[in-house]
Scaffold this motif. Structure first.
Motif, PDB file in Angstrom:
ATOM      1  N   HIS A 197      18.391  15.958  -5.315  1.00  0.00           N
ATOM      2  CA  HIS A 197      17.755  15.116  -4.285  1.00  0.00           C
ATOM      3  C   HIS A 197      16.271  14.714  -4.462  1.00  0.00           C
ATOM      4  O   HIS A 197      15.333  14.637  -3.543  1.00  0.00           O
ATOM      5  CB  HIS A 197      17.772  16.003  -2.939  1.00  0.00           C
ATOM      6  CG  HIS A 197      18.972  16.567  -2.489  1.00  0.00           C
ATOM      7  ND1 HIS A 197      19.918  15.798  -1.879  1.00  0.00           N
ATOM      8  CD2 HIS A 197      19.583  17.629  -2.480  1.00  0.00           C
ATOM      9  CE1 HIS A 197      21.349  16.408  -1.770  1.00  0.00           C
ATOM     10  NE2 HIS A 197      20.952  17.842  -2.101  1.00  0.00           N
ATOM     11  N   GLN A 200      15.106  11.522  -2.675  1.00  0.00           N
ATOM     12  CA  GLN A 200      15.098  11.732  -1.480  1.00  0.00           C
ATOM     13  C   GLN A 200      13.709  12.367  -0.822  1.00  0.00           C
ATOM     14  O   GLN A 200      13.019  12.173  -0.097  1.00  0.00           O
ATOM     15  CB  GLN A 200      16.236  12.137  -0.690  1.00  0.00           C
ATOM     16  CG  GLN A 200      17.431  11.268  -0.715  1.00  0.00           C
ATOM     17  CD  GLN A 200      18.447  12.161  -0.212  1.00  0.00           C
ATOM     18  OE1 GLN A 200      19.261  12.689  -0.904  1.00  0.00           O
ATOM     19  NE2 GLN A 200      18.756  12.140   1.211  1.00  0.00           N
ATOM     20  N   LEU A 462      16.357  19.849   2.287  1.00  0.00           N
ATOM     21  CA  LEU A 462      16.719  18.943   1.040  1.00  0.00           C
ATOM     22  C   LEU A 462      16.293  19.984   0.001  1.00  0.00           C
ATOM     23  O   LEU A 462      17.024  20.706  -1.095  1.00  0.00           O
ATOM     24  CB  LEU A 462      16.512  17.917   0.517  1.00  0.00           C
ATOM     25  CG  LEU A 462      16.890  16.733   1.510  1.00  0.00           C
ATOM     26  CD1 LEU A 462      16.073  15.560   1.228  1.00  0.00           C
ATOM     27  CD2 LEU A 462      18.346  16.637   1.293  1.00  0.00           C
TER      28      LEU A 462
END
Length: 674
Positions: A197, A200, A462
């Motif tokens: 991730h 992000q 995340l």
């Protein structure tokens, strides 16, 4: 700490060598220094601050000009201040030098030595030692500019009050640790991007940085807004004070003061009434919405009653008694199992027991109550609205009267009163604009903080999904937990300090204020005086100065209480002398007397710097046997007297000329009078 002596050499207005020996008597603990405006009171206070910390107060003009002008013209190039003091049973001397053009580091401008059997043993590092005696953060509260005490406790000066409390608490260590932990936490967050991730997480981290920058910028804007608000309020207060003191406008200004107080009371009453209207729906809403339910329930009960179903015409207990006794009410025997017995038993299908009858009664009573209250509820609402409308009319009337007073003041044909009134209205409008601007900024800050919290939650979710990122997430979480603990600790300590200060200030105000008022200090340090109706009244300059002195006394006492604190995360308190420059400036005769009564009790050693008007008869009577030593500052002028009047004062039968002419220098000298 006790001050023993200060020696000045060519420091600012003090030409040549001058000295003051302070009273160290625990009973006669007050040293008085008399001086008129511009002669050197504030310079003397700043000499102490400069000697210990190399700094001066914010109002000390041209603070870089240390060397006396005439001394410089005579060829001398060094100014200095020495302070002899006692601390924890030992004697010390602190000395700071000033030499224009001196190369930095070529000589030590500040030295401290312990005096031991006539010898001086130098202490290094000097700054560290003096901070153990009186921490720099606390110094400004012991060396106090009384002329601006009223500004310090002004309505919008909550940040300065909060800073003062944190200074006395010695919060520097914790605050530094919190800042460091925040920086480390931010560094860990930026190292978080892992594999799955990374984009992000990076985007969220950048978003948090952007929002944080916006929040910091917005908070800076609020600080500027509050600073301007404070300045505008000060200007308004100054204008209103001048209007009060103008004989022709005094009655109009007094009328306005009365009307403003009445409006404040009405506005408080309106707030209560508006709250009552809002509470009405919560308390009476069920009565209004129950109309259809009540009508349908009554209709059903009445219908069933008419049909003989509610309540049942048969009593369950009565039927069971007949079957049990095997005897009809007519006396005939009922054979168990017979057709007659079966008919009686079938009555139980429609019979009602006591519990059911009670429930029917309760339901009917509850429905009747709903119906009754529904009938009364609209009248209660109308009564509340009528009261609110009446209060709104009263406020409108008072505002109209205030407008009339303002117009009358504008129409006065003398001096600059009309101009002042016009300026006052412009400033009031500016206050309203600043209020709106600050409200808008605070709303934006809350929205940004909410968005930061959302991004933080998403980022953490995340981060725990990636092994590489999870390490940094844990480290960051640890930083945030420690930071949160320190912030909670700071809040707890500050809350305790507020309780101590409130009690101490309240005690002083009750003893000195002529009005029957109560002190109120909110959690965000808005200090106000409240009357018996709970209304926060506007404070005069004198009351603000009295509050400022009371607050200073409370801080000094709190620092003394904390002297032996063993907490390693907060700096310990201290016992230090209190130097007050012009503490009676805005006080009237009664307040001066009451204030002079408690000033000697504010600290173990007090130095008062007073002009002739402040050293009035009522002040001297109140200070009475607390005065240990007295000095007067004399202004020397090289020029001729000309048409200037003689200025002199009498001390213990000795007449001293406080302004002299045809002197050898321009400057101030110190003369001991007792």
């Amino acid at each position: 700490m006790l001050l023993e002596e200060i020696r000045l050499k060519d420091f600012r207005c003090f030409h040549g060598e001058s000295a003051i020996t302070f009273s160290t008597d625990p009973i006669r603990n007050v040293t008085l220094v008399y001086a008129e405006n511009g002669v050197g009171k504030t310079t003397l206070l700043n000499a102490l601050l400069w000697c210990f910390y190399g700094q001066t107060t914010a109002r000390f003009e041209k603070s870089e000009d240390i060397l006396n002008y005439d001394a410089k013209a005579e060829g001398r190039n060094t100014a200095s201040v020495e302070v002899l003091f006692e601390h924890n049973g030992s004697q010390y001397i602190a000395k700071r030098y000033f030499k224009p053009g001196a190369v930095s580091g070529s000589e030590r401008p500040f030295r401290i030595a312990r005096i031991d059997a006539g010898s001086q043993i130098y202490i290094e590092p000097e700054d560290t030692f003096i901070n153990t005696v009186i921490p720099r953060e606390m110094a400004g509260h012991f060396l106090f500019d009384g002329e601006h005490a009223e500004i310090f406790l002004g309505e919008q000066n909550r940040s300065a009050i909060g800073d003062a409390v944190r200074d006395i608490l010695g919060c520097t260590l914790i605050e530094t640790a919190i800042d460091d932990l925040e920086a480390v936490s931010k560094a860990f967050r930026r190292q978080m991007p892992g594999i799955s991730h990374s984009t992000q997480i990076t985007d969220l981290s950048n978003r948090i940085d952007s929002l944080t920058a916006q929040i910091e910028q917005a908070k800076s804007s609020i600080d500027l807004n509050v600073e301007e608000y404070r300045s505008v309020e000060s200007q308004i207060a100054d204008i209103e004070e001048k209007l009060r003191n103008t004989a022709q406008a005094k009655s109009l200004q007094n009328e306005r003061d009365t009307l403003q107080t009445q409006r404040q009371r009405a506005e408080k009453r309106r707030g209560d009434q508006e709250e009552e209207v809002l509470k009405w729906l919560g308390e009476n809403g069920r009565f209004i919405v129950s109309k259809r339910l009540t009508e349908e329930a009554f209709e059903f009960i009445d219908s069933e009653e008419h049909r003989g179903r509610i309540p049942s015409p048969y009593n369950e207990e009565f039927v069971r008694d007949i079957l049990h006794d095997e005897t009809c009410i007519c006396g005939a025997h009922i054979e168990p199992g017979s057709e007659v017995a079966q008919r009686v038993a079938r009555l139980l299908d429609r019979a009602a027991n006591q519990a059911m009858r009670d429930r029917v009664t309760k339901v009917r009573a509850r429905l009747s109550n709903l119906k009754s209250e529904r009938a009364k509820a609209p009248e209660r609402l109308m009564a509340a609205k009528r009261a609110l409308a009446g209060t709104n009319e009263e406020i409108a009337f008072l505002e109209g009267k205030l407008g009339d007073v303002s117009d009358k003041l504008k129409g006065v044909n003398f001096g600059d009163i009309a101009e002042r009134e016009t300026r006052r209205e412009e400033l009031r409008k500016r206050l309203s604009t600043l209020d709106r601007e600050r409200g808008s900024i605070e709303t934006n800050i809350k929205a940004a903080e909410s968005e930061v919290a959302r991004c933080e939650r998403e980022l953490n979710q995340l981060a725990i999904q990636d092994k590489e990122t999870k390490v940094f997430a844990k480290r960051r979480a640890l930083c945030e937990n420690i930071k949160g603990s320190l912030e909670n600790r700071l809040r707890d300590e500050e809350a305790q300090a507020k309780r101590v200060l409130r009690a101490s200030i309240r005690k002083i105000i009750e003893a000195t204020s002529r009005k029957n008022l109560t002190l109120r200090m909110s959690d965000d340090y808005v200090v106000s005086l409240v009357n018996s109706d709970g209304i926060a009244l506007p404070k005069s300059s004198g009351e603000n100065q009295l509050l400022g002195l009371a607050f200073t006394a409370a801080l000094v006492e709190f620092a003394k209480i904390r002297k032996n604190a063993e907490d390693k995360s907060l700096l310990p308190g201290t016992v230090a002398p209190l130097v007050l420059d012009s503490p009676f400036g805005q006080l009237d005769r009664a307040y001066r007397s009451a204030t002079a009564d408690f000033i000697p009790k504010m600290a173990s050693q007090v130095v008062l710097l007073l002009s002739q008007s402040q050293a009035a008869e009522e002040v001297m009577q109140s200070l009475g046997g607390c005065i240990g030593s007295e000095y007067v500052l004399v202004r020397r002028n090289k020029g001729a007297r000309g048409a200037k009047a003689h200025e002199s004062r009498q001390f213990n039968g000795q007449v001293i000329e406080t302004t002299t002419f045809d002197s050898k220098f321009d400057g101030t000298s110190i003369v001991q009078v007792s």
